[in-house]
Design a protein around this motif. Structure first.
Motif, PDB file in Angstrom:
ATOM      1  N   GLU A 189       0.829  -1.207   0.000  1.00 35.69           N
ATOM      2  CA  GLU A 189       0.000   0.000   0.000  1.00 35.69           C
ATOM      3  C   GLU A 189       0.863   1.256   0.000  1.00 35.69           C
ATOM      4  OE1 GLU A 189      -3.870  -1.699   2.506  1.00 35.69           O
ATOM      5  OE2 GLU A 189      -2.118  -0.914   3.554  1.00 35.69           O
ATOM      6  N   SER A 190       1.982   1.208   0.745  1.00 37.60           N
ATOM      7  CA  SER A 190       2.898   2.345   0.798  1.00 37.60           C
ATOM      8  C   SER A 190       3.497   2.631  -0.577  1.00 37.60           C
ATOM      9  CB  SER A 190       4.009   2.068   1.813  1.00 37.60           C
ATOM     10  OG  SER A 190       4.969   3.091   1.812  1.00 37.60           O
ATOM     11  N   ASP A 191       3.919   1.573  -1.281  1.00 38.02           N
ATOM     12  CA  ASP A 191       4.489   1.742  -2.622  1.00 38.02           C
ATOM     13  C   ASP A 191       3.458   2.314  -3.595  1.00 38.02           C
ATOM     14  OD1 ASP A 191       6.909   0.766  -1.781  1.00 38.02           O
ATOM     15  OD2 ASP A 191       6.523  -1.296  -2.441  1.00 38.02           O
ATOM     16  N   LEU A 192       2.215   1.857  -3.475  1.00 40.28           N
ATOM     17  CA  LEU A 192       1.160   2.328  -4.371  1.00 40.28           C
ATOM     18  C   LEU A 192       0.882   3.816  -4.155  1.00 40.28           C
ATOM     19  CD1 LEU A 192      -0.954   1.677  -6.510  1.00 40.28           C
ATOM     20  CD2 LEU A 192      -2.521   1.013  -4.671  1.00 40.28           C
ATOM     21  N   ILE A 193       0.844   4.229  -2.881  1.00 39.99           N
ATOM     22  CA  ILE A 193       0.579   5.642  -2.581  1.00 39.99           C
ATOM     23  C   ILE A 193       1.728   6.513  -3.059  1.00 39.99           C
ATOM     24  CG2 ILE A 193       0.207   7.315  -0.717  1.00 39.99           C
ATOM     25  CD1 ILE A 193      -1.120   5.044   0.871  1.00 39.99           C
ATOM     26  N   ARG A 194       2.972   6.051  -2.827  1.00 37.37           N
ATOM     27  CA  ARG A 194       4.135   6.824  -3.287  1.00 37.37           C
ATOM     28  C   ARG A 194       4.144   6.944  -4.812  1.00 37.37           C
ATOM     29  NH1 ARG A 194       7.296   4.781   1.232  1.00 37.37           N
ATOM     30  NH2 ARG A 194       7.663   2.853   0.103  1.00 37.37           N
ATOM     31  N   SER A 195       3.764   5.867  -5.496  1.00 40.72           N
ATOM     32  CA  SER A 195       3.704   5.900  -6.959  1.00 40.72           C
ATOM     33  C   SER A 195       2.660   6.906  -7.430  1.00 40.72           C
ATOM     34  CB  SER A 195       3.371   4.507  -7.507  1.00 40.72           C
ATOM     35  OG  SER A 195       4.389   3.577  -7.191  1.00 40.72           O
ATOM     36  N   ALA A 196       1.536   6.953  -6.717  1.00 37.75           N
ATOM     37  CA  ALA A 196       0.478   7.905  -7.076  1.00 37.75           C
ATOM     38  C   ALA A 196       0.937   9.343  -6.868  1.00 37.75           C
ATOM     39  CB  ALA A 196      -0.777   7.625  -6.254  1.00 37.75           C
ATOM     40  N   ILE A 197       1.715   9.567  -5.795  1.00 39.71           N
ATOM     41  CA  ILE A 197       2.216  10.918  -5.509  1.00 39.71           C
ATOM     42  C   ILE A 197       3.198  11.364  -6.591  1.00 39.71           C
ATOM     43  CG2 ILE A 197       3.595  12.305  -3.895  1.00 39.71           C
ATOM     44  CD1 ILE A 197       2.480  10.529  -1.641  1.00 39.71           C
TER      45      ILE A 197
END
Length: 424
Positions: A189-197
């Protein structure tokens, strides 16, 4: 003063100290609360969360109420304790000194440090507990908070202090990292949010398939040859050009190719659907919108002179959010493969950002999106096999080249300089 009066004074002083601790803890609790979590609970109908958020949203008034209350009880406690000691000791000077020393220590421990420490550990619980009383006090002290609010506006006009309170991308990333460390979200989930940012920071040139790797067909290519290309590459879409790849006239879908060929009347130019064109500096979020608008899965990236720089697909864009997407026909290739404890094999097409993240490097300044392009920039010449360079703690060697570009690199992590000195 008789004994009962002394006891009453002492009880009032103790109550004032407790109230001082209450106000201090309340200030810390409202500073440390997680507003996002509270807002989610408030949306679910939690009345306590709504009350806390209402107070927190008007933080200036809340803070003024807390400070007024805290100062009143501290001054009252100091005055009454001094009076009590004066009556007991009969020496006003000594009583004042003792009162100052004793009350400073007591207020520091029980009115500041202890309550603030506890409130920091349990901010939401204490904010909920104190919200009803603070709401009443805020209403009672409204005239004072209103006057102090006007004073604040006057001070801001005098000093003309302006601060940008918008949350930056870097701050958001830190918040995500903290949430992951605290167990609120998992690594995926952390990687997905960082990718979105980071999504809006990427441009078409950062993820495109370069022209040299693009499989395209001339509009005059024999149908048997087109059929063979579809079969060998296993691509479902191919760019169609006229005379040169710099003049792409459309995108041919394999289904359209098969359908029209079966009909017996076929023209590559007519079977191709109009291509979506973007420039290399277009943000990939904008490219995604254009592809959705045109119901297309592929865009052609053009350079400043109208030449074809490469192509970008819907899959390329989505992979920036969710990571690599492989289907059953794809040959799975890792951008970075560990060969030994300190040696790695890195594909030339690897993203510069991926290399930096993998080896924890400081910022790499390069106009190239791929590691191969970056190494060519560093070498300052057409690469040859065996060419080497050192960057920070990495020794990078050109392992394979093809058509004057780097396809594979050998990366060796060098021993730390200080460790070398200790060994010598």
């Amino acid at each position: 003063m008789n004994e009962p009066q002394n006891i009453v004074l002492l009880i009032v002083v103790i109550i004032c100290i407790l109230l001082s601790g209450y106000f201090s803890a309340t200030e810390t609790a409202f500073t440390a609360i997680n507003k996002i979590r509270l807002r989610a609970k408030a949306d679910d109908g939690d009345k306590g969360a709504k009350r806390v958020l209402k107070l927190s949203d008007n933080y200036d008034r809340l803070l003024t109420t807390i400070l007024i209350g805290n100062n009143v009880v501290n001054i009252l406690a100091s005055s009454l304790f001094t009076l009590l000691l004066t009556k007991l000791i009969k020496d006003e000077g000594l009583a004042t000194t003792l009162s100052t020393v004793i009350l400073t220590v007591v207020v520091l421990i029980f009115g500041e440090i202890t309550p603030k420490t506890l409130a920091k550990e349990f901010p939401e619980g204490f904010a909920r507990f104190s919200a009803p009383v603070i709401s009443v006090l805020a209403w009672i002290l409204f005239p004072f908070t209103f006057l102090f609010g006007l004073w604040k506006k006057l001070m801001l006009k005098i000093f003309k202090h302006r601060e940008d309170n918008a949350i930056t991308d870097d701050e958001l990333k830190i918040m995500v990292e903290e949430a992951e460390q605290e167990g609120g979200i998992n690594a995926q989930e952390s990687d997905l949010i960082r990718s979105a940012i980071e999504f809006n920071d990427l441009e078409a040139k950062d993820i495109l398939v370069p022209r040299v790797d693009v499989v395209a067909i001339d509009c005059k290519t024999p149908l048997e040859e087109v059929d063979k290309i579809f079969l060998e590459t296993r691509y479902s879409r191919l760019p169609v050009y006229k005379d040169t790849v710099d003049n792409i006239i459309g995108i041919l879908h394999e289904k359209d190719f098969i359908k029209q060929r079966l009909d017996g009347k076929f023209s590559l130019e007519k079977a191709s659907k109009p291509a979506v064109f973007v420039v290399s500096t277009t943000k990939i979020s904008a490219v995604l919108q254009q592809l959705q608008k045109n119901k297309s899965h592929m865009a052609v990236v053009s350079g400043e002179f109208g030449d074809t720089v490469g192509i970008i697909t819907m899959e390329d864009i989505l992979e920036e959010l969710v990571g690599e997407i492989w289907d059953e026909h794809d040959e799975v290739l890792s951008d970075i493969t560990q060969v030994s404890e300190s040696e790695y094999k890195v594909l030339g097409s690897t993203s510069v950002n991926d290399l930096s993240d993998y080896f924890d490097l400081s910022s790499i300044e390069s106009d190239s999106a791929t590691v191969g392009g970056w190494v060519i920039d560093m070498l300052g010449k057409v690469p040859d096999m065996g060419d080497e360079l050192t960057f920070q703690n990495l020794q990078i060697t050109v392992a394979k080249t093809e058509f004057r570009r780097i396809t594979e690199l050998k990366v060796v992590i060098l021993a730390d300089t200080e460790e070398k000195k200790e060994e010598e």
